[in-house]
Design an enzyme around this catalytic site. Structure first.
Site, PDB file in Angstrom:
ATOM      1  N   THR A 239       0.827  -1.195   0.000  1.00 13.69           N
ATOM      2  CA  THR A 239       0.000   0.000   0.000  1.00 13.69           C
ATOM      3  C   THR A 239       0.870   1.256   0.000  1.00 13.69           C
ATOM      4  O   THR A 239       1.757   1.406   0.837  1.00 13.69           O
ATOM      5  CB  THR A 239      -0.909   0.007   1.240  1.00 13.69           C
ATOM      6  OG1 THR A 239      -1.714  -1.175   1.240  1.00 13.69           O
ATOM      7  CG2 THR A 239      -1.796   1.229   1.277  1.00 13.69           C
ATOM      8  N   GLU A 240       0.611   2.154  -0.959  1.00 11.58           N
ATOM      9  CA  GLU A 240       1.323   3.429  -1.078  1.00 11.58           C
ATOM     10  C   GLU A 240       2.848   3.255  -1.124  1.00 11.58           C
ATOM     11  O   GLU A 240       3.606   4.118  -0.694  1.00 11.58           O
ATOM     12  CB  GLU A 240       0.937   4.367   0.069  1.00 11.58           C
ATOM     13  CG  GLU A 240      -0.563   4.541   0.255  1.00 11.58           C
ATOM     14  CD  GLU A 240      -1.276   5.080  -0.984  1.00 11.58           C
ATOM     15  OE1 GLU A 240      -0.615   5.772  -1.775  1.00 11.58           O
ATOM     16  OE2 GLU A 240      -2.472   4.822  -1.158  1.00 11.58           O
ATOM     17  N   LEU A 241       3.285   2.116  -1.646  1.00  6.17           N
ATOM     18  CA  LEU A 241       4.705   1.773  -1.752  1.00  6.17           C
ATOM     19  C   LEU A 241       5.429   1.810  -0.398  1.00  6.17           C
ATOM     20  O   LEU A 241       6.642   2.055  -0.343  1.00  6.17           O
ATOM     21  CB  LEU A 241       5.434   2.667  -2.752  1.00  6.17           C
ATOM     22  CG  LEU A 241       5.189   2.397  -4.243  1.00  6.17           C
ATOM     23  CD1 LEU A 241       6.185   3.188  -5.094  1.00  6.17           C
ATOM     24  CD2 LEU A 241       5.268   0.920  -4.585  1.00  6.17           C
TER      25      LEU A 241
END
Length: 393
Positions: free
Chosen positions: A145-147
């Site tokens: 998630t979101e890198l």
């Protein structure tokens, strides 16, 4: 030769409805179905369907040559299956081309790894099954998630059998090194790391329509020339939200024309070629191990966790949520699903109080009047779910 790796993130959360203390104990439906349907339809029509059609045509125009990757959150896939099945079919058509890789992530697009690695692993498995079911692929590449990335995350992902992981190419983890190489992970020799070139990615995702940007207007030929100028390096990773096309950057900006022209402009340079994350990891050897003991993400100028865990409201909400984990797992079924949907990172993003360099971004995505309204609304819902779980016990 320099590989060009393009990856798109596709995500739409289940947004929560206005929920007051007067609804506690009597209203157990937490999501705003009308708003969710409205936004899903808008993004499907403005982005997913037209962009998928363009990519499909490019695949036919450049058979075996033009390649991209997608990561689509499980909760987005289930919404599309229920309300816009033609979008699923358009992604399946891309999958059948053999030129598109589908990546894995946590099904509910959550921060679970930060709070419960066991719950995180279950969500990764759910997403893996969903990709297999819909697209017939066994995912070997993971993006959190979101890198959000760290050594410990990469180690667990490697233990789960994944061989590739994506991360942000932030200076605070790279130092003097370039993001345009493949990297290894300390203590996890089987997993390789692809780093986002955030400057080039954000030229498309954020600066494309900015008339005050010195490089405006951005054309496909100009961008391809920039890519070619780094041809002495190994790999350029262009990672961005898919909603860049038609939603964040409206059709009137020329973003679709840019997308149509980009592969041809890039392939004019014989030293440039397209490949997927899986292919990049197979083709190149890591330049070095990338030691990331602290979390990094692709969010905001800090590239850290403060977009979701930067204030006391966000921390209290997360602590209260994961305190219910044992009860939710015992309850199973729909109550477990409700608890997991409340883990979606967007709920915590709406509570962010960073109104400085990144304020405009947070306001754009926030359907609440203020972060405080988001927190109060979320905690009211969590109180009701807590009551249901304790009744079930």
């Amino acid at each position: 030769m320099t590989g060009i790796c393009i990856y798109f993130q596709v995500h739409q959360p289940y947004r929560l409805k206005r929920y007051t203390v007067f609804q506690l104990g009597s209203d157990h439906e937490y999501e705003d179905e009308q708003l969710n349907t409205q936004i899903l339809n808008k993004v499907a029509d403005k982005c997913y369907l037209p962009a998928n059609e363009i990519i499909h045509r490019l695949i036919k125009e450049f058979p075996g040559v033009f390649k991209v990757a997608f990561s689509i959150s499980g909760i987005t896939l289930e919404q599309l299956q229920r309300q816009r099945p033609e979008v699923i079919e358009s992604f399946q058509r891309l999958a059948s081309s053999g030129q598109v890789e589908f990546l894995n992530e946590s099904y509910y697009h959550t921060l679970a790894f930060l709070h419960s690695p066991a719950e995180f692993s279950k969500q990764v498995e759910l997403q893996h099954s969903k990709i297999r079911e819909l697209f017939g692929q066994e995912a070997v590449t993971f993006r959190n998630t979101e890198l959000i990335f760290s050594n410990s995350l990469a180690t667990l992902i490697g233990e789960m059998g994944y061989r590739v992981i994506l991360a942000e190419g932030a200076e605070k983890i790279l130092g003097w090194r370039s993001p345009n190489y493949l990297y290894g992970v300390p203590g996890s020799p089987k997993i390789k790391c692809l780093l986002r070139n955030y400057r080039l990615s954000d030229d498309i995702a954020f600066r494309f329509s900015n008339r005050s940007w010195p490089e405006y207007p951005l054309t496909a030929d100009k961008f391809a020339a920039w890519l070619n100028s780094t041809k002495q390096e190994q790999l350029i990773n262009l990672f961005m939200d898919y909603e860049t096309f038609g939603e964040h950057q409206w059709e009137e900006t020329g973003i679709f024309e840019f997308l149509r022209a980009l592969p041809g402009a890039i392939l004019k340079y014989p030293e440039l070629f397209f490949l997927t994350p899986q292919e990049a990891a197979a083709q190149f050897s890591p330049l070095a191990d990338l030691d990331v003991p602290q979390y990094v993400s692709w969010a905001d100028t800090e590239r850290d966790l403060t977009a979701w865990q930067g204030n006391s409201m966000q921390k209290d909400a997360a602590k209260s949520l994961y305190r219910l984990e044992e009860a939710a797992l015992r309850a199973d079924g729909e109550l477990l699903n409700k608890w997991r949907r409340l883990q979606t990172s967007d709920h915590f993003y709406y509570m962010c109080t960073k109104w400085f360099a990144d304020g405009t971004v947070h306001k754009y995505f926030n359907h609440y009047a203020s972060p405080y309204d988001a927190y109060i609304n979320y905690m009211n819902i969590l109180d009701d779910l807590s009551g249901l779980l304790h009744e079930k016990a």
